[in-house]
Design a protein around this motif. Structure first.
Motif, PDB file in Angstrom:
ATOM      1  N   PRO A  91      10.928  -7.235  -3.048  1.00  0.00           N
ATOM      2  CA  PRO A  91      11.083  -8.014  -1.509  1.00  0.00           C
ATOM      3  C   PRO A  91       9.797  -8.276  -0.772  1.00  0.00           C
ATOM      4  N   HIS A  92       8.893  -7.242  -0.887  1.00  0.00           N
ATOM      5  CA  HIS A  92       7.624  -7.458  -0.067  1.00  0.00           C
ATOM      6  C   HIS A  92       6.862  -8.254  -0.583  1.00  0.00           C
ATOM      7  N   PHE A  93       6.814  -8.964  -1.814  1.00  0.00           N
ATOM      8  CA  PHE A  93       5.913  -9.926  -2.378  1.00  0.00           C
ATOM      9  C   PHE A  93       5.909 -11.292  -1.653  1.00  0.00           C
ATOM     10  N   THR A  94       4.804 -11.748  -1.444  1.00  0.00           N
ATOM     11  CA  THR A  94       4.608 -13.011  -0.930  1.00  0.00           C
ATOM     12  C   THR A  94       3.738 -14.067  -1.427  1.00  0.00           C
ATOM     13  N   MET A  95       4.050 -15.285  -1.764  1.00  0.00           N
ATOM     14  CA  MET A  95       3.471 -16.093  -2.461  1.00  0.00           C
ATOM     15  C   MET A  95       2.259 -16.862  -1.654  1.00  0.00           C
ATOM     16  N   ALA A 111      -0.043 -12.088   3.803  1.00  0.00           N
ATOM     17  CA  ALA A 111      -0.063 -10.772   3.263  1.00  0.00           C
ATOM     18  C   ALA A 111      -0.866  -9.722   4.174  1.00  0.00           C
ATOM     19  N   CYS A 112      -0.263  -8.367   4.021  1.00  0.00           N
ATOM     20  CA  CYS A 112      -0.971  -7.360   4.553  1.00  0.00           C
ATOM     21  C   CYS A 112      -1.585  -6.549   3.521  1.00  0.00           C
ATOM     22  N   SER A 167       6.568  -7.071  10.108  1.00  0.00           N
ATOM     23  CA  SER A 167       5.947  -7.894   9.196  1.00  0.00           C
ATOM     24  C   SER A 167       6.568  -7.960   7.941  1.00  0.00           C
ATOM     25  N   GLY A 168       7.417  -6.652   7.574  1.00  0.00           N
ATOM     26  CA  GLY A 168       8.055  -6.647   6.213  1.00  0.00           C
ATOM     27  C   GLY A 168       7.029  -6.273   5.184  1.00  0.00           C
ATOM     28  N   PHE A 169       5.532  -6.035   5.713  1.00  0.00           N
ATOM     29  CA  PHE A 169       4.489  -5.542   5.000  1.00  0.00           C
ATOM     30  C   PHE A 169       4.231  -6.248   3.626  1.00  0.00           C
ATOM     31  N   PRO A 170       4.160  -7.718   3.656  1.00  0.00           N
ATOM     32  CA  PRO A 170       3.896  -8.465   2.595  1.00  0.00           C
ATOM     33  C   PRO A 170       2.815  -8.153   1.738  1.00  0.00           C
ATOM     34  N   VAL A 171       3.090  -8.378   0.333  1.00  0.00           N
ATOM     35  CA  VAL A 171       1.879  -8.178  -0.436  1.00  0.00           C
ATOM     36  C   VAL A 171       1.705  -9.406  -1.291  1.00  0.00           C
ATOM     37  N   TYR A 172       0.370  -9.734  -1.530  1.00  0.00           N
ATOM     38  CA  TYR A 172      -0.082 -10.795  -2.335  1.00  0.00           C
ATOM     39  C   TYR A 172      -0.470 -10.292  -3.660  1.00  0.00           C
TER      40      TYR A 172
END
Length: 88
Positions: free
Chosen positions: A48-52, A57-58, A14-19
């Motif tokens: 690079p793990h940030f997501t809009m 998000a994880c 998943s890339g461990f996305p963070v919101y």
């Protein structure tokens, strides 16, 4: 840790996305300085793990002001926030 984090929502790929929640969208602005909010937003946006997209998000981050009498009950009203408060 298992009681505080849902491992099933994030795969190894998943890339461990963070919101990061924009708290002005949910509550009136508190005592957090504009400079600090801007600095944190810029830093997170470069990660690079940030997501809009909060659906992807994880991990969800909330910037709140420091207080000795902080009541974190408002976190339960945030969309996508699934914590039960036991890990605060």
């Amino acid at each position: 840790m298992r009681s505080c984090f849902d491992y099933s929502s994030c795969s190894f790929t998943s890339g461990f996305p963070v919101y990061l929640y924009n708290m002005e969208n949910y509550f009136s602005a508190g005592q957090i300085s504009v400079y600090l909010k801007s600095l944190i937003r810029q830093t997170v946006n470069r990660n690079p793990h940030f997501t809009m997209n909060p659906r992807n998000a994880c991990l969800y981050l909330v910037l709140i002001e420091e207080s000795n009498h902080a009541d974190f009950a408002f976190l339960k009203s945030l969309p996508y926030w699934k914590g039960d408060g036991k890990c605060l």
